[in-house]
Each structure stands twice: as C-alpha cells, then as structure tokens.
Scaffold this active site. Structure first.
Site, PDB file in Angstrom:
ATOM      1  N   ASP A 161     -26.086 -80.577 -55.570  1.00  0.00           N
ATOM      2  CA  ASP A 161     -26.507 -81.526 -54.431  1.00  0.00           C
ATOM      3  C   ASP A 161     -25.480 -81.405 -53.212  1.00  0.00           C
ATOM      4  OD1 ASP A 161     -25.347 -82.697 -56.584  1.00  0.00           O
ATOM      5  OD2 ASP A 161     -25.031 -84.490 -55.400  1.00  0.00           O
ATOM      6  N   ASN A 162     -24.207 -80.708 -53.515  1.00  0.00           N
ATOM      7  CA  ASN A 162     -23.390 -80.671 -52.416  1.00  0.00           C
ATOM      8  C   ASN A 162     -23.143 -79.199 -52.086  1.00  0.00           C
ATOM      9  OD1 ASN A 162     -22.835 -83.270 -52.951  1.00  0.00           O
ATOM     10  ND2 ASN A 162     -21.045 -82.871 -54.181  1.00  0.00           N
ATOM     11  N   ASP A 188     -19.923 -82.577 -48.057  1.00  0.00           N
ATOM     12  CA  ASP A 188     -19.329 -83.585 -49.182  1.00  0.00           C
ATOM     13  C   ASP A 188     -18.096 -83.415 -49.698  1.00  0.00           C
ATOM     14  OD1 ASP A 188     -21.493 -85.259 -48.733  1.00  0.00           O
ATOM     15  OD2 ASP A 188     -22.467 -84.780 -50.488  1.00  0.00           O
TER      16      ASP A 188
HETATM   17  P1  AMP Z   1     -21.569 -87.402 -54.146  1.00  0.00           P
HETATM   18  O1  AMP Z   1     -20.599 -87.341 -55.534  1.00  0.00           O
HETATM   19  O2  AMP Z   1     -20.737 -88.164 -52.974  1.00  0.00           O
HETATM   20  O3  AMP Z   1     -21.999 -86.094 -53.758  1.00  0.00           O
HETATM   21  O4  AMP Z   1     -22.718 -88.396 -54.535  1.00  0.00           O
HETATM   22  C1  AMP Z   1     -23.658 -88.023 -55.427  1.00  0.00           C
HETATM   23  C2  AMP Z   1     -24.877 -88.907 -55.568  1.00  0.00           C
HETATM   24  O5  AMP Z   1     -23.980 -90.323 -55.844  1.00  0.00           O
HETATM   25  C3  AMP Z   1     -25.539 -89.090 -54.242  1.00  0.00           C
HETATM   26  O6  AMP Z   1     -26.881 -89.199 -54.665  1.00  0.00           O
HETATM   27  C4  AMP Z   1     -24.950 -90.288 -53.535  1.00  0.00           C
HETATM   28  O7  AMP Z   1     -26.004 -90.677 -52.465  1.00  0.00           O
HETATM   29  C5  AMP Z   1     -24.555 -91.223 -54.922  1.00  0.00           C
HETATM   30  N1  AMP Z   1     -23.520 -92.106 -54.511  1.00  0.00           N
HETATM   31  C6  AMP Z   1     -22.511 -91.703 -54.354  1.00  0.00           C
HETATM   32  N2  AMP Z   1     -21.729 -92.927 -54.231  1.00  0.00           N
HETATM   33  C7  AMP Z   1     -22.503 -93.936 -54.081  1.00  0.00           C
HETATM   34  C8  AMP Z   1     -22.418 -95.264 -53.828  1.00  0.00           C
HETATM   35  N3  AMP Z   1     -21.225 -96.066 -53.662  1.00  0.00           N
HETATM   36  N4  AMP Z   1     -23.672 -96.195 -53.837  1.00  0.00           N
HETATM   37  C9  AMP Z   1     -24.630 -95.373 -53.898  1.00  0.00           C
HETATM   38  N5  AMP Z   1     -25.069 -94.221 -54.132  1.00  0.00           N
HETATM   39  C10 AMP Z   1     -23.847 -93.494 -54.369  1.00  0.00           C
HETATM   40 MG    MG Z   2     -23.131 -85.331 -52.296  1.00  0.00          MG
END
Ligand code: AMP
Ligand code: MG
Length: 485
Positions: free
Chosen positions: A254-255, A264
């Site tokens: 997803d990144n 990200d």
């Molecule tokens: P990331 O690790 O930032 O790439 O995020 C991975 C997933 O977790 C994505 O679907 C983000 O939208 C979700 N996510 C990360 N942090 C939060 C948060 N504080 N609230 C809601 N969703 C989050």
């Molecule tokens: Mg992400």
C-alpha cells in the site's frame, strides 16, 4: 464550522467519478485552531496557487479540507495491501482524503491529498489524526528527496490543528497537504482485483496508463506494457534510494505507487555507517525492509501487483502468469543498470569506461565501506577532493588505510571528473539526529531548527560555510524510528 470563504481553485473529481467504487465521499474533521507550520511556496506556485492566499484563513481552510472549493468532492480512497508480508483486504485512507486533482504549470495532473484530516470509514478504530512531528518529517524528507532528483510525492503544507492527539503521550496535531502524480498504489490494484469486478480493474489500469505510463497505450498489449513500466519505474526509484542511503522503512504494497514516486515517509532514515543490514523502524521486527533488502522488497511487492493484474494479462491463467513472470524478470536488469549508472556518476567515471572495470570498482568500494562502516554521504562527497588531488578527507574516514589507498589508486587511474561528482553527491542529507532535533523543537513550539533544516537539505549539492554540522553524521549509536504515525 469554518466561516472563511472557500478559495476558488479548480479541483477536479476525476478519481471520484471514474473509480467511484474505490472512493467514499467524505469530509475532513473540524480544525479548532489552524496555524501554518510549513509551506512549500515554490510548489504552491507550480500548482497555480497563491502562497499569500494559502497563508490566509481561506487558505488554511483549504489546506485542512475544512473549506472545500466549489465543485470539489473530497473522497477517502479504498485500497488493500500486504503489510510486512500479511495481506489486509481493506486498508484505505483511514486518516487521509483526496481533495481532488489540480493541473500544474506544466499541464500535469496532480493529486492534492490530506493526511491527518480525521477518521473515515477506513479508520479501523484508529483516530484518523496525525501529530505535528511525523507530518513535518514527511515535509522535510520529501523536500530532500525532491532536491536530490528522486521521484517523490511532495509536501505542500503542514498546518497545526490546535487539537491534541493521543499517542504514547499527548501531542499537538497537524494536517499535511500532499501533492502526488497520483495516489494509485499497488494496494489499489489488489483492492480492485479482490472485488472480482474485471471492469473496475480495467478502468483502474486505464487510469494508471493515462496518468503515468501513456506509452503503454500504444503497445501491443497495453496492460502488460503497464506492468513493465511500473516494474521499470520502481527499479529506478529503489536504485536511487540506495545511492543516497535512504531506507524507506515500510515498503508495504500500500506504500508503493504505480507512478514510481516515493510515498508515505513514516519511519524512514538516512543510513550513516554503510551497512547492508541497516534498519531503523521499531515496527520492522526482523528488518524485513532493511537497506540491503529494499530491491528484494520492491520485487516482492511487484509480484503482488502482477497477481492483481493477471485477469488483464490473459484469459488463460497459465499464459497470464507466464507473461507476468517474464515482465518481472525485467526488474533486476533494470535495477542493476540504474544502480550501476548511478554509481558511475557518483564516482565521476568517464563515459566510455568498460562495465568490466566499473563494476568491480564499485563493488570493491562497497565492501570497504561496509567493512569499515563508513558514512556514505560524507565519503562520496569528499571523494571529489581526492579526484582533485587531496585524498585525505575521504581516506581519513576509512580505518583500513591500505585497502582504501589501493582502491583510490585504481579509481584515480580512470580519470574521475570531480565537478560531475559534486553535482550528484549531496553534501547535506536529512541527518537522523538533526531531523529528530528539529521535530522535537517544533513539537515544543520552536520552528527555527526545522526551517533551517528544510532550507539546508533543499539545496543539497551546494556546500556552504557555517553548515558543517549538517554535513556530519550523528553521534554513533543505534537510531530507531518509532512508528512515525
Ligand atoms: P501507513 O502505515 O501510514 O502507510 O498506514 C497504513 C494504514 O493505516 C492506512 O490504511 C492508514 O490510513 C491507516 N492509518 C494509519 N494511521 C492511522 C490513524 N491514526 N488513524 C486511522 N488510520 C490510520
Ligand atoms: Mg501508507
């Protein structure tokens, strides 16, 4: 409610319209006390936005999604993804929104996206918010990558919300406004594939071709050509990361973008002592995404993209797999070529120098850097002095003097071009300890160290007196980045 009048900005709703199955119309959370922390004025101007206007109340409402221009339709995007090897069918924008698309000065379509804008249907119980520190980290690191000439999503602005965010402690909250060629990810394709709706998958692929890889449209097999183009773009991207010692930290599917831009920037870091095994993220147990593993991780993610694309490659599953495997085989040669080409430039090697000479020269150097844990950034930069006749600054970084002297003699014999080296080897990268220092100060209310750091890494190739501290590695010791969210 925000009372400021909305800016008049022509924000498109192309994704929301064309891929409605993957877009949930949504609204940003209220922002009690918006305060601008960082703005990339040059980027704003490139997007046809007026920096002065962005600084005003309507601008802050725009940058936080609380005042949406007429006609815009913010959406939370759906995507799936493999996180650290485990598949999650429903990730999506849990704390982000796509505000819409803008056309920049060069006529390119750009996504304007918010991060930290409140909970959405994809939040999975989390708060949908972001803290000031991690959003400023994304701002400064993406600024640096861009300045190095590495494809990356960009940070337009960070606005403090005036709301506290609960993490290990209470922290000030912020919203990041991010600009990207698009937010189509490998995980977007995994999501579309999982719906079993071949028409959706095809429309998604057509959108990716139109926005990022238009030459695929003219190929004999457009979806295979799309896949080949993504493989090539990611191979080049990861090679460029490796050349500056960048460790992304969370190379989940997803990144990974379809455009080939970095996205990200969470628990990322710049490696100091050269080490194939360097990893920094506290959540990356086992170092899956360590420095030396990044090409493999990218290849693994691209295999997941291939799986998602199979129905578009052929109706015959066997044949689809064969085509995908053949295309993925292109990753390693593309990566090797970009990486060796990059090292040739870093070492200032003359154009015509045979690969048979260049390749061992590079690999022997990396063996020396690895064995002696030499800081990659300062060594590469100081090497241009050696090309000009003074080897001491670079040589002094290596404990194995006999080893480095022998290598330097071989390298000098190729006639390296010092000026060319200075154009590709940054003096300044966002040093981990300086990033931490700047983010801690900003979190406590002092933006000066952050602003200084942004300014320094934004002109990374130009050595300037008084900035010695920014060119040095941090104190020895293990650097750990915590979750970053
Ligand atoms: P990331 O690790 O930032 O790439 O995020 C991975 C997933 O977790 C994505 O679907 C983000 O939208 C979700 N996510 C990360 N942090 C939060 C948060 N504080 N609230 C809601 N969703 C989050
Ligand atoms: Mg992400």
């Amino acid at each position: 409610m925000s009372v400021a009048p909305a800016l008049t900005v022509a924000l498109g709703d192309r994704f929301a319209r064309e891929l409605a199955e993957m877009a949930v119309p949504w609204q940003a959370a209220e922002v009690p006390a918006p305060r601008l922390l960082a703005l990339d004025e040059e980027l704003a101007a490139d997007l046809g936005l007026d920096p002065a206007e962005l600084r005003g109340p309507a601008g802050l409402a725009f940058l936080t999604g609380t005042g949406v221009p007429e006609g815009a339709r913010p959406v939370a995007q759906a995507y799936a993804g493999h996180q650290f090897g485990y598949y999650n069918p429903r990730l999506g924008d849990g704390r982000a929104l796509l505000l819409g698309e803008l056309t920049d000065r060069e006529g390119r379509l750009r996504d304007l996206h918010l991060k930290g804008s409140g909970a959405t249907p994809f939040s999975r119980g989390a708060d949908g918010l972001a803290a000031v520190g991690p959003m400023l980290r994304e701002f400064v690191v993406s600024r640096a990558l861009h300045a190095f000439g590495i494809p990356t999503t960009r940070a337009l602005a960070v606005v403090a919300t005036g709301r506290q965010v609960r993490r290990e402690t209470m922290l000030p909250g912020a919203v990041l406004a991010r600009v990207a060629a698009s937010h189509l990810r490998v995980g977007s394709f995994q999501y579309a594939r999982a719906t079993d709706d071949r028409d959706l998958l095809r429309r998604l692929a057509d959108e990716a071709i139109a926005r990022h890889h238009p030459s695929a449209a003219d190929a004999g097999h457009r979806y295979l050509a799309l896949y080949e183009a993504v493989v090539a773009a990611q191979a080049r991207l990861v090679a460029q990361w490796m050349l500056v010692g960048f460790v992304h930290g969370v190379m989940n599917t997803d990144n990974m973008t379809i455009s080939g831009e970095t996205i990200d920037l969470g628990p990322c870091a710049f490696m100091e002592g050269y080490d194939q095994d360097a990893w920094y993220s506290s959540v990356d147990e086992g170092g899956r995404y360590r420095y030396g593993n990044q090409p493999l991780a990218a290849e693994w993610d691209l295999a997941r993209l291939a799986e998602a694309l199979l129905p578009l490659l052929s109706d015959d599953q066997e044949q689809a797999i064969e085509l995908a495997v053949g295309a993925l085989r292109g990753f390693r040669p593309a990566y090797d070529a970009a990486w060796l080409g990059g090292w040739r430039a870093k070492l200032g090697l003359p154009e015509g120098l045979d690969d048979g000479v260049a390749t061992p020269l590079v690999s022997d150097l990396l063996d020396l850097l690895q064995a002696n844990k030499v800081d990659l950034t300062s060594f590469a930069r100081r090497l241009s002095s050696a090309a000009r006749g003074d080897a001491e600054p670079a040589r002094g970084l290596v404990l194995d003097l006999a080893g480095i002297d022998a290598w330097l003699a071989r390298w000098r014999a190729t006639g390296p071009d010092a000026d060319a080296m200075d154009r590709v080897n940054p003096v300044y990268v966002p040093r981990n300890h300086l990033v931490e220092e700047a983010l801690a100060a900003a979190t406590a209310g002092d933006l000066a160290p952050f602003e200084r750091l942004v300014e320094v890494v934004g002109r990374p190739f130009e050595e300037r007196p008084g900035l010695e501290r920014y060119a040095e590695p941090g104190p020895a010791g293990r650097y750990v980045t915590y979750c970053g969210t």
